[in-house]
Scaffold this motif. Sequence first.
Motif, PDB file in Angstrom:
ATOM      1  N   PHE A 105      -2.626  -1.900 -10.321  1.00  0.00           N
ATOM      2  CA  PHE A 105      -2.849  -2.833  -9.208  1.00  0.00           C
ATOM      3  C   PHE A 105      -3.489  -4.119  -9.691  1.00  0.00           C
ATOM      4  CE2 PHE A 105      -2.533   0.971  -6.559  1.00  0.00           C
ATOM      5  CZ  PHE A 105      -1.888   0.472  -5.433  1.00  0.00           C
ATOM      6  N   PHE A 120      -8.560 -10.634  -4.887  1.00  0.00           N
ATOM      7  CA  PHE A 120      -9.935 -10.965  -5.266  1.00  0.00           C
ATOM      8  C   PHE A 120     -10.386 -10.171  -6.491  1.00  0.00           C
ATOM      9  CE2 PHE A 120      -9.669 -12.164  -0.767  1.00  0.00           C
ATOM     10  CZ  PHE A 120     -10.011 -13.507  -0.879  1.00  0.00           C
ATOM     11  N   ARG A 125      -6.639  -4.647 -16.926  1.00  0.00           N
ATOM     12  CA  ARG A 125      -6.983  -3.331 -16.404  1.00  0.00           C
ATOM     13  C   ARG A 125      -5.735  -2.614 -15.881  1.00  0.00           C
ATOM     14  NH1 ARG A 125     -11.025  -3.244 -11.436  1.00  0.00           N
ATOM     15  NH2 ARG A 125      -9.213  -4.214 -10.463  1.00  0.00           N
ATOM     16  N   ARG A 127      -0.942   7.184  -8.589  1.00  0.00           N
ATOM     17  CA  ARG A 127      -1.586   5.883  -8.799  1.00  0.00           C
ATOM     18  C   ARG A 127      -2.128   5.784 -10.224  1.00  0.00           C
ATOM     19  NH1 ARG A 127      -4.028   6.963  -3.601  1.00  0.00           N
ATOM     20  NH2 ARG A 127      -5.971   7.528  -4.644  1.00  0.00           N
ATOM     21  N   ARG A 128      -2.664   6.899 -10.691  1.00  0.00           N
ATOM     22  CA  ARG A 128      -3.299   6.900 -11.998  1.00  0.00           C
ATOM     23  C   ARG A 128      -2.273   6.636 -13.106  1.00  0.00           C
ATOM     24  NH1 ARG A 128      -6.622  12.239 -13.454  1.00  0.00           N
ATOM     25  NH2 ARG A 128      -7.659  11.683 -11.509  1.00  0.00           N
ATOM     26  N   PHE A 155      -5.318  -7.323  -7.680  1.00  0.00           N
ATOM     27  CA  PHE A 155      -5.701  -7.702  -6.319  1.00  0.00           C
ATOM     28  C   PHE A 155      -5.985  -9.188  -6.216  1.00  0.00           C
ATOM     29  CE2 PHE A 155      -7.274  -3.479  -7.361  1.00  0.00           C
ATOM     30  CZ  PHE A 155      -6.699  -2.697  -6.363  1.00  0.00           C
ATOM     31  N   ALA A 201     -10.038   2.046 -16.238  1.00  0.00           N
ATOM     32  CA  ALA A 201      -8.660   2.510 -16.086  1.00  0.00           C
ATOM     33  C   ALA A 201      -8.232   3.417 -17.236  1.00  0.00           C
ATOM     34  CB  ALA A 201      -7.714   1.310 -15.997  1.00  0.00           C
ATOM     35  N   ASN A 207       0.823  -1.216   0.000  1.00  0.00           N
ATOM     36  CA  ASN A 207       0.000   0.000   0.000  1.00  0.00           C
ATOM     37  C   ASN A 207       0.854   1.262   0.000  1.00  0.00           C
ATOM     38  OD1 ASN A 207      -2.399  -1.366  -0.107  1.00  0.00           O
ATOM     39  ND2 ASN A 207      -2.739  -1.349   2.113  1.00  0.00           N
ATOM     40  N   ASN A 225     -11.261  -7.606  -7.623  1.00  0.00           N
ATOM     41  CA  ASN A 225     -11.906  -6.294  -7.482  1.00  0.00           C
ATOM     42  C   ASN A 225     -12.416  -5.731  -8.795  1.00  0.00           C
ATOM     43  OD1 ASN A 225     -11.124  -6.652  -4.906  1.00  0.00           O
ATOM     44  ND2 ASN A 225     -10.038  -4.707  -4.696  1.00  0.00           N
ATOM     45  N   MET A 264      -1.223   4.217  -1.751  1.00  0.00           N
ATOM     46  CA  MET A 264      -2.572   4.093  -1.196  1.00  0.00           C
ATOM     47  C   MET A 264      -2.608   4.600   0.236  1.00  0.00           C
ATOM     48  SD  MET A 264      -4.627   1.819  -3.160  1.00  0.00           S
ATOM     49  CE  MET A 264      -5.129   0.340  -2.310  1.00  0.00           C
TER      50      MET A 264
END
Lengths: 793, 237
Positions: free
Chosen positions: B93, B97, B155, B87-88, B95, B113, B55, B99, B60
Motif C-alpha cells: 500500500f 498521507f 515499504r 495483504r501481507r 497512502f 513490512a 480497499n 502513514n 481491507m
Amino acid sequence: MSRLFLRKLLRDMKTRKGSLLALLAIVTIGVGVYIGFAAVYRDLDGSRERYYRDYRLADFTVYLKRAPAWSVQETAMLANVREARGRVQQSVLIEVPHQLKPISGTAISMPLRREPVLNDIFLRSGMWFSDNDKREVIIDDAFAKAHRLQPGSRIKVLLLDKQHDLLVVGTAMSPEFVYLIPPGGGFTPDAENYGVLYLPEKFLQESSDLDGAYNQIIGSVHDDSPPILNFTLRVIENRLEAYGVTQSLAARDQASVRFLEDELVGVKISSRISPTIFLLVAALVMNVLIGRMVAQQRTVIGTLKALGYSTSMVTRHYLNYGLFIGIVGGVTGTLFGFWMQNVFVQMYRQFFALPEINAHFYFDILATGFLISIGFALVGTLKGVRYAVSLEPAEAMRPPPPEKGGKVLPERITVFWRILSFRQRMVLRAVFRNPFRSGVNVTASLISTALIVMTLCNTDALDSLMSFEFEKTAHQDMTISLRDPVGIRVQTDFQQLPGVSETEPQLLVVCDLSNGPFEKRAGVMGLVRNNRLYTPIDEQNRRIAVPESGLLLTKKLAELLHVSRGDTIRLRPLIARREIVYSPVVGIVDSYLGLSAYADIRYLSRLLGEEWAANTMLFTSFRKTYDPAFLRELTMRPVVVGINERLQALHKIDEVFGQSMGIMIFVMVLFAGMIAFGSVLNSALVSLSEREREVGTLRVLGYTPAQISGIFSGESFLLNGMGIFFGVFAGMGLVHLLSMAYSTELYRFPVVIYFSRLLESAFLMCLFISLAQWIVFRMVRKLNWLDALKVKE
Amino acid sequence: MVLQRVLLSIRSVSKVYRMGEVDVHALRNASLDIYDGEFLIIIGPSGSGKSTLLNQIGGMDRPTSGTISFMDRELSKSSDYELTLYRRREVGFIFQFYNLIPTLTALENVQVATEIVENPMTAMEALQRVGLAGRADHFPSQLSGGEQQRISVARALASNPRLLLCDEPTGALDVETSRQVLGMLSKLNRELQKTVVLITHNNAIAGLGDRVARIRDGTIHHIRTNDPPKSVEEIHW
C-alpha cells in the motif's frame, strides 16, 4: 516482541514520559507496599515462630498464692497437659548504680543448672549461674542496655523486706517478653523504668517465703485450640483451687504475645489492602493513558493491518505497553519494597525484643509482586487494546469520526446553562463527554482524600486516647502498687512521707463477674468519695460519679453480661478470701475502657470482707519530681512493689510512638498525594493531547496560556472538588471502620473527627492538584500551537 | 504490450455503509479486471467510491455483494486471517498521507513490512531503490513530504508484493515531487513487473497508465487503453 516494535514502544513511551512517570510512581508504591509488608510479615512471623519454638514459650500460666512442688506434677498429669513447670515470680524494686530512683521489676526463677525448660531464656551475654554462689542474677538485655549494665556489674534488689546485693552474670531475653509493657505503665516497653530479673530458683523461693513451693505454674499442652485450652485451664484451676489460684492465662492472652500477634495481623492486612487501592487506581489511570495512546495511533493501527499484521499481532503489541509498565513497575516496586522492608525491620527491632529480625529475600513474594504488577497493568490496557482490536483496517485509515457533539446533561437545563460563561461551558462539556476519564479522576481524588482524612483523624484519635488515659482521667504524679490490700492506716503513713502533697487510695480487684450463664473477668475499681487524683470520665467527658453502694458497669461489660440497671450480678474476687458475693448494678456508663466496673472503695472492701482496704496509692508531690528522701522511705516499705510516674509513661509513649507516627503520617499523606497528583496530571495531559488543536485555535483567537490553562484547571478542580467532597465523607466512614477494627473488649478506639482536620485534608489535596496543574500550565505555554493546528490526527 | 493474464477480477461488487440511519451506497455493481503487470489508473471525483474500491482490492474490506477474486482465490469469501495473509504477501500500500510510524526511523518503517514476510528484499535495498539509503536513520518528522512518500513506496516494495495499491500518492505533494514519485512507480511497473493500481482525482495523471478506468457514483463508467502510455516527462498539470 521484535526489537523493532520494542523500539517503537520505548519511543512511544518517551513521548508521554510525564504521565508515565506519575503512573509508574503509583504502581511502584502499590507493588512496593505489597512486597515490603508481605516480606516484613514473614520476617517477623518467622522470627517469632523460631523464638517461641526454640525457647519453648509456655501455652499457659497459672498464678497462685502458694503451690507445693507436687502440685506441679499433679498438673502435668492432667489431660491435655504435656508438661508443667513451677516458677516463682515476684515483684521487686531494683537499685542500679548512679540512679536515685528504685526501678520496678519482676524477678523470675530459673533452674540453677541450665536445662531446656518452658519459657527458657536466650543468653545474650555472660553466662548461666555458677554452682556455688547464690548471689547471682541474669538480667533482661534491654534493661541492661538502658542502664549500661553488663556481666560483672552489681545491682541491689529489694525482695519482700530484704535488699540483696547481686552480681550480674549474664543478660538475656525471653519469648515471654517480646513486647514488655510495665504493669500499669501504658502501652510501650520502657526498659529504663522496668526490668525483668532471672534468679536461681532456690534463692528466689527462700527470699519470697516460698521454700519448696511456687506461685506460678506454666505448662504446655497437646491441643492449644482456644476452646480445648480454655477447658483445660478450667480443670487446672479447679484442681489447684486450694492453692489460691488468682488467674490463669492462655499464651495468646498474654500482653506480649497478643501485642505481637495484633501487629502481625495489622501488617498482613496492610499487605493486602494498601496495594489493592494503589494498583486499582493505577489500572484506572492506565486505562485512560493507554486508551489515549492507542486512540492516537488509529492510523498506525490501520497501516499495520494494511501491511498484513494480524489483529492478534496488533493486540499483542499494545498489550506489551501494559506489560512494559507492569515489568518496570515490578522492578521499581521491588526495589522500593526492599527498602521498605529494611526500614520496617529496623523499626521492629526497636519495638520487639526478638533475638533476630532480619530482612530476608523471598522469591515467591517477589514473584507474586511482579505478577500482581503485570496483572493490574494488563487490566489497565484492556480498554485501549479493545479499541485497537475493534478497528477494521479500512475504518482505521479514515480519520476518527467527529466527537459526539450532542448536548451534555447540564446543557439540557437551559436556565442553568444560560448563566454560564463560554469557558465554563467548555469545562462542563469536557467533563461530561468523557465520563470514564472523569470518573477515574473523581475516584482517584476521592480515594486520596479519604486516605488523608483517615490518617490525620487517626492520629487525633490516638492523641485523644492518650489524653483520656493520662490527662483527663489520671492526675497523680506517681502511682505506688502495694503487694496486698492494706488497711486505712497506710494512707496516713504515706501522707506523711516527705514532699507528698496529696494521696488517694484505690482498691483494684480482678473479679469473675457473672449473670446466669454469662461470665466475664473484669477489673473492679474501688474509688474514694470525692476522688480527685483519679477521675474516670465517660465518652462525653463527664465525670463518672460513683454511688455509695452497688456497682457501675461500662456499657460493653453490661452488654456481655446481659445485665441492665437494677439487676444483681455475682462477683467472685480473685484475691483475699475469694468468696462469691452479690451486688446490684446501679448504673451503666459509656466509656472507652471496655471491661471495667467502678464502686465505692468501702463498698468494695466490704464485698471482700474487709472494713477498708486499698492496694494502690496515688500521690501528688509538691516538687513534681522525686524527693530522694521520699524514695528512700518507699524502698524501706516492703509492701511497695511498684512505682510508676504518670508523666514519664506519657513521655515514653510520645517518644516511642511519636516518631514512628510522624513518619507514618508523612508517608501516608505522601502516598495519597501521589495518587492525586498522578491521576490529575495524567488526565490533564491526556485531555491536553486530545485538545491540542483546540488549544491552538484558542491561541490564534488571542487567548493567553493562562486563560487556556484556566479551562483545563477548571475541569480538574470541578472533578477533584467532587472527589474531595465525597472523599471527606468516605474518609469519615473509614475512621469509623478503623475504630471498629482497632477496638477490643478492653477498650474502644475513639472516633475523633475535627472539622479543622477535614479542611486540612482538603487543603493538602488542593496543594497536590495545584502542583499537577502547574505542570500542565507549563506545557500549555510551551506547546507549539502552530504545529498543533497543522498536524493531522 | 500483450495483456492476458487476469490477476484480480471484480464482479458486480456493491458496498453499502450504514451511517446512522441512512444507507450509503459507496459501490454499485462495479466490475473490473486487473491484469498482471499492468499500470491501471482509476480516476474519479471525490466521493465517487474510488477509495472504497481500492480497499476491496487490497483486502481491507469485504463487499456487501458481488465477488472479488485474486488469481483463483475468492477474497470476498476469505476469513479475516486469510485477508491478512493476502495483504501481507500480495499487496503493497502507498497512502496519500504516507502513514509512516512517527516513532520509527525510515529504515525501521521499512522493516515493519519486511519483518513479517518470508522472502523480502532487505530494507536497505528497498531504500536504495527509492534513492533514500542515505536517510535511513531519519525519523519521518525529519523528512520532506516527497521523501516520506518515497519511504512509503520502499515499504510497499520491500515485501515483494505482486500488487502495488496507491491511494492518491501525490495528493499531498507539489508538482516536482509528484513527478519523482510517479516516475518511480512507473519504473517499478516496468522493471520489476509490479502490477500498479493508482487512484486519483487528477485527470493530468491519467496518461501515465496502461489503462484508465473512470469511476462515478460507485460504478466503473468507462475503461480506456492508452496506446502508448505517456512518460512522466510528458504529463503536465
